[in-house]
Design a protein around this motif. Sequence first.
Motif, PDB file in Angstrom:
ATOM      1  N   HIS A   1       2.656   1.923  -9.552  1.00 30.81           N
ATOM      2  CA  HIS A   1       2.712   0.582  -9.437  1.00 30.81           C
ATOM      3  C   HIS A   1       1.363   0.014  -8.649  1.00 30.81           C
ATOM      4  CE1 HIS A   1       4.842  -3.287  -9.551  1.00 30.81           C
ATOM      5  NE2 HIS A   1       4.462  -3.518  -8.256  1.00 30.81           N
ATOM      6  N   LEU A   2       1.158   0.897  -7.750  1.00 29.36           N
ATOM      7  CA  LEU A   2       0.080   0.133  -6.546  1.00 29.36           C
ATOM      8  C   LEU A   2      -1.530   0.936  -6.886  1.00 29.36           C
ATOM      9  CD1 LEU A   2       0.221  -1.621  -4.269  1.00 29.36           C
ATOM     10  CD2 LEU A   2       0.256   0.556  -3.013  1.00 29.36           C
ATOM     11  N   ALA A   3      -1.507   2.250  -7.333  1.00 35.27           N
ATOM     12  CA  ALA A   3      -2.840   2.881  -7.218  1.00 35.27           C
ATOM     13  C   ALA A   3      -3.698   2.785  -8.367  1.00 35.27           C
ATOM     14  CB  ALA A   3      -2.578   4.275  -6.902  1.00 35.27           C
ATOM     15  N   ASP A   4      -4.977   2.805  -8.237  1.00 33.79           N
ATOM     16  CA  ASP A   4      -6.145   3.006  -9.213  1.00 33.79           C
ATOM     17  C   ASP A   4      -6.240   4.119  -9.605  1.00 33.79           C
ATOM     18  OD1 ASP A   4      -6.906  -0.138  -9.571  1.00 33.79           O
ATOM     19  OD2 ASP A   4      -7.140   0.445  -7.278  1.00 33.79           O
ATOM     20  N   GLU A   5      -6.113   5.245  -8.588  1.00 29.68           N
ATOM     21  CA  GLU A   5      -6.600   6.730  -8.691  1.00 29.68           C
ATOM     22  C   GLU A   5      -5.666   7.270  -7.640  1.00 29.68           C
ATOM     23  OE1 GLU A   5     -10.203   9.756  -7.570  1.00 29.68           O
ATOM     24  OE2 GLU A   5     -10.633   7.763  -7.669  1.00 29.68           O
TER      25      GLU A   5
ATOM     26  N   THR B   1      -7.272   1.071  -4.677  1.00 26.82           N
ATOM     27  CA  THR B   1      -6.310   1.974  -4.113  1.00 26.82           C
ATOM     28  C   THR B   1      -6.532   3.283  -4.563  1.00 26.82           C
ATOM     29  OG1 THR B   1      -4.888   0.224  -3.879  1.00 26.82           O
ATOM     30  CG2 THR B   1      -3.964   2.233  -3.586  1.00 26.82           C
ATOM     31  N   VAL B   2      -6.475   4.314  -3.490  1.00 26.84           N
ATOM     32  CA  VAL B   2      -6.573   5.670  -3.849  1.00 26.84           C
ATOM     33  C   VAL B   2      -5.315   6.387  -3.194  1.00 26.84           C
ATOM     34  CG1 VAL B   2      -7.602   8.033  -3.814  1.00 26.84           C
ATOM     35  CG2 VAL B   2      -8.944   5.996  -4.128  1.00 26.84           C
ATOM     36  N   ALA B   3      -4.371   6.993  -4.019  1.00 24.86           N
ATOM     37  CA  ALA B   3      -3.289   7.583  -3.462  1.00 24.86           C
ATOM     38  C   ALA B   3      -3.292   9.020  -3.280  1.00 24.86           C
ATOM     39  CB  ALA B   3      -2.070   7.195  -4.496  1.00 24.86           C
ATOM     40  N   LEU B   4      -2.597   9.491  -2.025  1.00 27.16           N
ATOM     41  CA  LEU B   4      -2.627  10.859  -1.988  1.00 27.16           C
ATOM     42  C   LEU B   4      -1.204  11.266  -2.140  1.00 27.16           C
ATOM     43  CD1 LEU B   4      -4.713  11.160   1.457  1.00 27.16           C
ATOM     44  CD2 LEU B   4      -5.431  11.411  -0.983  1.00 27.16           C
ATOM     45  N   VAL B   5      -0.812  12.173  -3.073  1.00 20.43           N
ATOM     46  CA  VAL B   5       0.627  12.771  -3.616  1.00 20.43           C
ATOM     47  C   VAL B   5       0.981  14.165  -3.455  1.00 20.43           C
ATOM     48  CG1 VAL B   5       2.100  12.261  -5.487  1.00 20.43           C
ATOM     49  CG2 VAL B   5       0.323  10.756  -5.240  1.00 20.43           C
ATOM     50  N   GLY B   6       1.988  14.209  -3.031  1.00 18.93           N
ATOM     51  CA  GLY B   6       2.737  15.788  -3.011  1.00 18.93           C
ATOM     52  C   GLY B   6       3.738  15.783  -2.338  1.00 18.93           C
ATOM     53  N   GLU B   7       4.373  16.993  -2.147  1.00 17.52           N
ATOM     54  CA  GLU B   7       5.471  17.274  -1.431  1.00 17.52           C
ATOM     55  C   GLU B   7       5.051  17.027   0.162  1.00 17.52           C
ATOM     56  OE1 GLU B   7       7.802  20.817  -3.713  1.00 17.52           O
ATOM     57  OE2 GLU B   7       6.042  20.822  -3.781  1.00 17.52           O
ATOM     58  N   SER B   8       6.335  17.310   0.771  1.00 16.42           N
ATOM     59  CA  SER B   8       6.205  17.068   2.406  1.00 16.42           C
ATOM     60  C   SER B   8       5.415  18.428   2.770  1.00 16.42           C
ATOM     61  CB  SER B   8       7.458  17.350   2.934  1.00 16.42           C
ATOM     62  OG  SER B   8       8.079  16.135   2.691  1.00 16.42           O
TER      63      SER B   8
END
Length: 325
Positions: free
Chosen positions: A222-226, A46-53
Amino acid sequence: MTATAQPLLQVRDLKVHFKLRRGVGTPGGVVKAVDGISFDVAAGRTVALVGESGCGKSTTAYAVIGLEQPTDGKVLFDGRDITHLRGSERASLARDIQIVFQDPSAALNPKMSIADSIAEPLAIAGWTRNDRRKRIAELLDRVGLPTAFAERLPSALSGGQRQRVVIARALALSPRLLILDEPVSALDVSIRSQVLNLLLELQRDLDLAYLFISHDLSVVRHLADEAMVLYLGTVMERGPIDLMFEAPQHPYTKALLSAIPLPDPVLQRKREKIILTGDLPSPLSPPPGCPFVSRCPIRVEICPTARPELRLTVSGTEAACFLTR
């Protein structure tokens, strides 16, 4: 979960720019929603993309699945260039890549039964009625719902149950990659962990790859590897999820992490929250230097005019900041 030798999804220097027409009260110009993002997602990871709207998370995901057309760059799936697929070629990709949206109520037709909603992709793929019926029962069991729910309408289910139905439909054709666009943000807090645990179980059992979009870093952990932290369509920092939490290097990442409440009230009171001041730049006229310069608490003289590149830091993450070690 183990990574394969060749990543299942490879995104290289992806750009998605939108041209705005000049009109009354509109100056026109180009919005650089995504401006040069690269990453890999391996099977079972799982790769997560994170940030504000507005940072480009969803636009990146939509470009991967074909809901937005990239301006530049490449998207490869299992070694195949899928950047500009159209028509039947794009439709055939639905067997391998599916998306789960934020709001399950909006994703389901309120007049269709749960069985009909799940059967829709199967019918399009040419499955017989009997095979569809068997597959629906399998999928409901897989996502932890009774088969009796098949004849119900979405309005008869809770929000968490509706999201399980949406996940079941996404799994109908046995995809290899799921794009999860804020899949639990519309759910009650008490239900979120149940759906997240379901996603982890499905990934383990089916060796699924996830591209996970979220603004909530506690969910991401909780979910991502990166994780990749985005700002104005560019990557500020990326790396293994544990390193991102334990030793973040970019000031934007540190600010996002400081906003996560701690379960221990004593530690929460002692914790220093980083308050970002300054204005968020317009994507029509981003800064020529570091995109984060107008809000950065540690900016130096070079930051307004020179754009930092991602580079490996001592902690093991990659950060786009001149002041990281």
